[in-house]
Write a protein that holds these residues in place. Structure first.
Motif, PDB file in Angstrom:
ATOM      1  N   SER A 177       0.768  -0.869  -0.350  1.00 45.51           N
ATOM      2  CA  SER A 177       0.251  -0.425   0.391  1.00 45.51           C
ATOM      3  C   SER A 177       0.809   1.396   0.105  1.00 45.51           C
ATOM      4  N   GLN A 178       1.956   0.996   0.125  1.00 52.69           N
ATOM      5  CA  GLN A 178       3.095   2.477   0.462  1.00 52.69           C
ATOM      6  C   GLN A 178       4.226   2.325  -0.353  1.00 52.69           C
ATOM      7  N   SER A 179       4.121   1.222  -1.429  1.00 54.23           N
ATOM      8  CA  SER A 179       4.881   1.161  -2.949  1.00 54.23           C
ATOM      9  C   SER A 179       6.333   0.714  -2.174  1.00 54.23           C
ATOM     10  N   LEU A 180       6.182   0.077  -1.871  1.00 49.81           N
ATOM     11  CA  LEU A 180       8.012  -0.207  -1.450  1.00 49.81           C
ATOM     12  C   LEU A 180       7.504  -1.321  -1.829  1.00 49.81           C
ATOM     13  N   PRO A 181       8.527  -2.400  -2.176  1.00 46.76           N
ATOM     14  CA  PRO A 181       9.631  -3.707  -2.759  1.00 46.76           C
ATOM     15  C   PRO A 181       9.388  -4.635  -2.100  1.00 46.76           C
ATOM     16  N   VAL A 182       7.983  -5.523  -2.016  1.00 50.27           N
ATOM     17  CA  VAL A 182       7.974  -6.770  -1.073  1.00 50.27           C
ATOM     18  C   VAL A 182       7.321  -7.953  -2.385  1.00 50.27           C
ATOM     19  N   GLU A 183       8.425  -8.842  -1.923  1.00 49.36           N
ATOM     20  CA  GLU A 183       7.643 -10.023  -2.794  1.00 49.36           C
ATOM     21  C   GLU A 183       7.723 -11.281  -1.772  1.00 49.36           C
ATOM     22  N   TYR A 184       6.172 -11.847  -2.012  1.00 48.70           N
ATOM     23  CA  TYR A 184       5.577 -12.661  -1.371  1.00 48.70           C
ATOM     24  C   TYR A 184       5.486 -14.647  -1.598  1.00 48.70           C
ATOM     25  N   ILE A 185       6.083 -15.746  -0.774  1.00 51.59           N
ATOM     26  CA  ILE A 185       5.737 -17.036  -1.455  1.00 51.59           C
ATOM     27  C   ILE A 185       4.771 -17.341  -0.294  1.00 51.59           C
ATOM     28  N   LEU A 186       4.063 -17.893  -0.808  1.00 48.37           N
ATOM     29  CA  LEU A 186       2.796 -18.465   0.159  1.00 48.37           C
ATOM     30  C   LEU A 186       2.763 -20.218  -0.029  1.00 48.37           C
ATOM     31  N   ALA A 187       2.777 -20.987   1.029  1.00 52.18           N
ATOM     32  CA  ALA A 187       2.608 -22.222   0.341  1.00 52.18           C
ATOM     33  C   ALA A 187       1.679 -23.252   1.691  1.00 52.18           C
ATOM     34  N   LYS A 188       0.440 -23.120   0.625  1.00 52.42           N
ATOM     35  CA  LYS A 188      -0.539 -23.475   0.995  1.00 52.42           C
ATOM     36  C   LYS A 188      -0.648 -25.896   2.017  1.00 52.42           C
ATOM     37  N   ASP A 189       0.251 -25.743   1.803  1.00 51.18           N
ATOM     38  CA  ASP A 189       0.274 -27.651   2.396  1.00 51.18           C
ATOM     39  C   ASP A 189       1.702 -27.292   3.394  1.00 51.18           C
ATOM     40  N   GLU A 190       1.840 -25.777   4.128  1.00 50.45           N
ATOM     41  CA  GLU A 190       2.950 -26.406   5.185  1.00 50.45           C
ATOM     42  C   GLU A 190       2.337 -25.583   6.278  1.00 50.45           C
ATOM     43  N   GLY A 191       4.070 -25.579   7.153  1.00 48.92           N
ATOM     44  CA  GLY A 191       3.703 -25.228   8.762  1.00 48.92           C
ATOM     45  C   GLY A 191       4.253 -24.301   8.815  1.00 48.92           C
ATOM     46  N   HIS A 192       4.483 -24.874   9.972  1.00 57.70           N
ATOM     47  CA  HIS A 192       5.653 -23.580  10.343  1.00 57.70           C
ATOM     48  C   HIS A 192       7.579 -24.141  10.067  1.00 57.70           C
ATOM     49  N   GLY A 193       7.590 -23.741   8.690  1.00 54.86           N
ATOM     50  CA  GLY A 193       8.740 -24.221   7.594  1.00 54.86           C
ATOM     51  C   GLY A 193       8.762 -25.143   6.889  1.00 54.86           C
ATOM     52  N   PHE A 194       9.152 -24.931   5.568  1.00 55.80           N
ATOM     53  CA  PHE A 194       8.486 -25.927   4.664  1.00 55.80           C
ATOM     54  C   PHE A 194       9.828 -27.108   4.869  1.00 55.80           C
ATOM     55  N   VAL A 195       8.762 -28.444   4.185  1.00 55.99           N
ATOM     56  CA  VAL A 195       9.578 -29.778   5.288  1.00 55.99           C
ATOM     57  C   VAL A 195       8.931 -30.304   3.697  1.00 55.99           C
ATOM     58  N   LYS A 196       8.734 -29.996   2.533  1.00 61.06           N
ATOM     59  CA  LYS A 196       8.685 -30.621   1.890  1.00 61.06           C
ATOM     60  C   LYS A 196       9.556 -29.854   0.250  1.00 61.06           C
ATOM     61  N   ARG A 197       9.792 -31.449  -0.359  1.00 62.46           N
ATOM     62  CA  ARG A 197      11.179 -31.162  -1.372  1.00 62.46           C
ATOM     63  C   ARG A 197      11.270 -29.710  -2.413  1.00 62.46           C
ATOM     64  N   ASP A 198      10.445 -29.832  -2.619  1.00 65.58           N
ATOM     65  CA  ASP A 198       9.423 -28.837  -3.792  1.00 65.58           C
ATOM     66  C   ASP A 198       9.424 -27.027  -3.661  1.00 65.58           C
ATOM     67  N   ASN A 199       9.233 -27.235  -2.207  1.00 68.09           N
ATOM     68  CA  ASN A 199       8.397 -26.456  -1.586  1.00 68.09           C
ATOM     69  C   ASN A 199       9.973 -25.266  -1.185  1.00 68.09           C
ATOM     70  N   LYS A 200      10.625 -26.187  -0.806  1.00 71.08           N
ATOM     71  CA  LYS A 200      11.954 -26.208  -0.191  1.00 71.08           C
ATOM     72  C   LYS A 200      12.305 -25.809  -1.194  1.00 71.08           C
ATOM     73  N   LEU A 201      13.687 -26.535  -2.092  1.00 70.49           N
ATOM     74  CA  LEU A 201      14.032 -26.173  -2.750  1.00 70.49           C
ATOM     75  C   LEU A 201      13.392 -23.984  -3.480  1.00 70.49           C
ATOM     76  N   ALA A 202      12.470 -24.955  -3.878  1.00 72.13           N
ATOM     77  CA  ALA A 202      11.548 -23.385  -4.703  1.00 72.13           C
ATOM     78  C   ALA A 202      11.478 -21.865  -3.230  1.00 72.13           C
ATOM     79  N   TYR A 203      12.445 -22.024  -2.728  1.00 72.44           N
ATOM     80  CA  TYR A 203      12.891 -21.133  -1.660  1.00 72.44           C
ATOM     81  C   TYR A 203      14.099 -20.377  -1.839  1.00 72.44           C
ATOM     82  N   ILE A 204      14.554 -22.296  -1.615  1.00 71.54           N
ATOM     83  CA  ILE A 204      16.365 -21.731  -2.523  1.00 71.54           C
ATOM     84  C   ILE A 204      16.494 -21.079  -3.235  1.00 71.54           C
ATOM     85  N   VAL A 205      15.683 -21.876  -4.646  1.00 70.68           N
ATOM     86  CA  VAL A 205      15.948 -20.367  -5.877  1.00 70.68           C
ATOM     87  C   VAL A 205      15.225 -18.727  -5.495  1.00 70.68           C
TER      88      VAL A 205
END
Length: 656
Positions: free
Chosen positions: A592-620
């Motif tokens: 809303s304040q035009s500040l640079p922000v990106e957001y990644i949301l995994a719908k099948d994860e809890g407190h930290g990513f445990v599934k490999r496809d999500n973990k690798l996507a985050y690392i990329v």
């Protein structure tokens, strides 16, 4: 005094190592031997999530067989103490409502035929497996909020009948307790709101107070010897700063100190007990692991072990098998993954039990320097510094604070997920500093007490800033190319860095980090309040107006207008600890304040990513984000499937 670092002159940069090799699909964890020592079980990825594998002891790793094939990861398991069954815990989508299962491995013809039976059946209850009764192996010791959602009681689960039998209605609010060999509760620790702890023993049909600690002290039950009616505890009560190993006699109610750190550097890290329940070794962990024998039966074999493996590794005694007489050792370093050995204390010989060929040779990874630097108020901070192989001055630099905050970082490669991340970043040309800032566990209660009410704007955050200044003085960090990233509390610290020191960092990543300390504290259900002494001491009490105002003043969400650096937010939709709204609100307010922000949301994860496809996507995403804003190197060839999956996780903030 700060620790000086030797800086090599820049040479040709080391070759880029493929991302997937840092997060090896063949990596194993939680390796455990069966009761007779004939089988090994461990966790390893199966179709992207951790499942249980079985391997005959001494057989090559290629013969390991997946004996579970779940889409949700197996979180922990134990072997039965009298046969070839396993018991494991699992939740759904990271919701932390743990259920308990039995895994039978063999049929009547002794052929491998895995069969899973669910032992608990209420999906709204958190069942925690405490152990198995040694005198009655058909009883599992359980802690659960089964009868009352707001109270965790202690039970025995009868494996023959499936009945959950109440052992103790937890009206004393025990946060921890220990069962005896018959499945009866004998010791319990309560931690009321004043942040003291009390040790109780069940004597002659009633609970009696054995030890009362002063505020900020801890009491941990380690073991209980029924025959001698002797309990072993770790405690820093009675005026101690660091925890010591204490023996409590339930016969005469006396407490005797058995061992404390000779260097007065650290709390007790681990105590090894023999089959009779007597301590044979105690370990402490400052920057590195130190182990001290407590008995002759341990001292000679330990000397042999040290001669075999040397000082460039850390050796842990994982198990001592009474039936076989053999020890299970783990051996690891900062550049080598854990290796497992079978050690014969009678012959002094160590036999490789399990080793997986590393995807990256040790000489291609970076040493983790144990460093110490002085904070602005004179307190010494221990940290780990990972540098690129061939370029070690004027570097883009990442500060990587751990989660918790009541946790800590360790030296070995496998001792934390973010250690592999640090190696990956070092290969991309970054210096990475992982400080054990104030509130980190293991360094005494005064070190934790110094962090109280100091989240975000006080000493905890200053310890990170002072780490940056230390690296700049050493000539390691380029002050114009500084980034910060962390998970959980570390994610909060990253957002605090963006808002409270906006001129310091040029790139910020918050991984499941809270943006508002008020909403974080309000997310705890009211019935948790009696157990939140450490949170109220550490963060503040939202029910006291003056403290609530102070907590508001340390919440990054209220200072978004100060942010100058681009921010990447990473969140699991099912997170029960840091709810999705913490990242949603930050993303919406920055957008809303035009500040640079990106957001990644995994719908099948809890407190930290445990599934490999999500973990690798985050690392990329992390690699690209830091390369864009700090100038580090990045992969030129990334699997298209990972890139496509990353796109599916990226949030259109306009639609929040």
């Amino acid at each position: 005094m700060s620790t000086p670092i030797k800086i090599n002159e820049p040479l040709n940069q080391a070759p880029l190592i493929e991302m997937e090799k840092f997060f090896d699909v063949d990596k194993v964890s939680s390796v455990q031997s069966s009761f007779d020592g004939k089988w090994l079980a461990f966790r390893k990825e199966y179709l992207g999530v951790n499942n249980i594998y079985l391997l005959k002891a001494g057989a090559p790793i290629e013969q390991a067989v997946a004996v579970t094939t779940f889409a949700d990861p197996v979180l922990s398991f134990i072997w039965s103490n009298n046969d070839n069954r396993l018991f494991f815990s699992q939740d759904k989508g990271g919701n932390e409502q743990y259920q308990i299962f039995q895994l039978s491995l063999f049929n009547q013809a002794n052929e491998l035929q895995p069969q899973v039976v669910k032992l608990t059946h209420n999906p709204n209850v958190k069942y925690r497996l405490k152990g198995q009764a040694s005198a009655n192996p058909e009883l599992l010791n359980i802690k659960a909020n089964h009868d009352e959602p707001s109270r965790s009681d202690f039970y025995n689960l009868n494996l023959k009948t499936g009945e959950l039998q109440l052992v103790h209605k937890n009206t004393q609010a025990f946060t921890d307790a220990i069962f005896n060999e018959n499945g009866q509760l004998v010791l319990g620790v309560s931690a009321p709101l004043d942040n003291t702890e009390s040790l109780f023993a069940y004597i002659d049909g009633q609970w009696e107070l054995m030890q009362q600690s002063e505020p900020n002290s801890t009491i941990d039950i380690l073991n209980y010897n029924s025959k001698k009616q002797l309990a072993y505890i770790s405690s820093n009560a009675q005026g101690r700063d660091k925890t010591a190993l204490l023996a409590l006699s339930l016969r005469d109610k006396t407490i005797t100190e058995v061992h404390a750190d000779p260097e007065d550097e650290a709390n007790i890290y681990n105590v090894k007990f023999n089959q009779q329940g007597e301590p044979i070794a105690v370990s402490y962990y400052g920057g590195r692991l130190r182990t001290y024998p407590l008995s002759a039966e341990f001292a000679k074999p330990w000397q042999q072990i040290q001669l075999i493996f040397g000082e460039e590794v850390e050796v842990h005694i994982k198990e001592t098998n009474q039936q076989s007489g053999l020890w299970h050792l783990t051996v690891a370093s900062d550049v080598e993954s854990t290796r497992h050995y079978q050690f014969n204390p009678q012959t002094g010989e160590a036999k490789l039990l399990l080793k997986i060929a590393p995807k990256i040779s040790a000489d291609r990874l970076s040493k983790r320097h144990v460093v110490h630097y002085q904070a602005r108020d004179g307190v010494m901070i221990q940290a780990y510094l990972t540098l690129p192989k061939q370029q070690q001055s004027n570097l883009p630099t990442i500060i990587l604070p751990h989660g918790g905050p009541w946790a800590r970082d360790y030296w070995t490669l496998d001792s934390g997920y973010f250690n592999s991340v640090a190696q990956f970043l070092a290969n991309r040309g970054y210096a990475v500093l992982q400080p054990n800032f104030r509130a980190s566990t293991g360094f005494g209660k005064q070190f934790i007490k110094l962090a109280n009410k100091n989240w975000g704007t006080g000493s905890m955050q200053h310890d990170l800033t002072d780490g940056v200044e230390y690296l700049i003085r050493q000539g390691i960090a380029d002050p114009k190319r500084l980034g910060i990233m962390g998970g959980s509390y570390g994610g909060y610290a990253a957002l605090a860095g963006a808002t409270f020191t906006p001129d310091l960092y040029k790139a910020v990543i918050s991984y499941v980090g809270p943006s508002s300390l008020i909403s974080l504290m309000e997310s705890f259900p009211p019935y948790w309040r009696p157990y939140m002494g450490d949170w109220i001491d550490g963060v503040g009490d939202i029910e006291i107006p003056e403290q609530r105002s102070d907590i508001e003043a340390r919440s990054p969400i209220n200072y978004v207008d100060r942010i100058k650096a681009p921010v990447l937010l990473v969140q699991g939709a099912n997170d029960p600890r840091v709810p999705q709204q913490e990242s949603d609100n930050m993303a919406k307010k920055m957008h809303s304040q035009s500040l640079p922000v990106e957001y990644i949301l995994a719908k099948d994860e809890g407190h930290g990513f445990v599934k490999r496809d999500n973990k690798l996507a985050y690392i990329v995403a992390m690699e690209r984000f830091f390369a864009k804003h700090l100038g580090g190197r990045q992969s030129t060839n990334v699997d298209e499937k990972i890139v496509a999956h990353l796109k599916s996780l990226q949030v259109d903030i306009n639609n929040l």
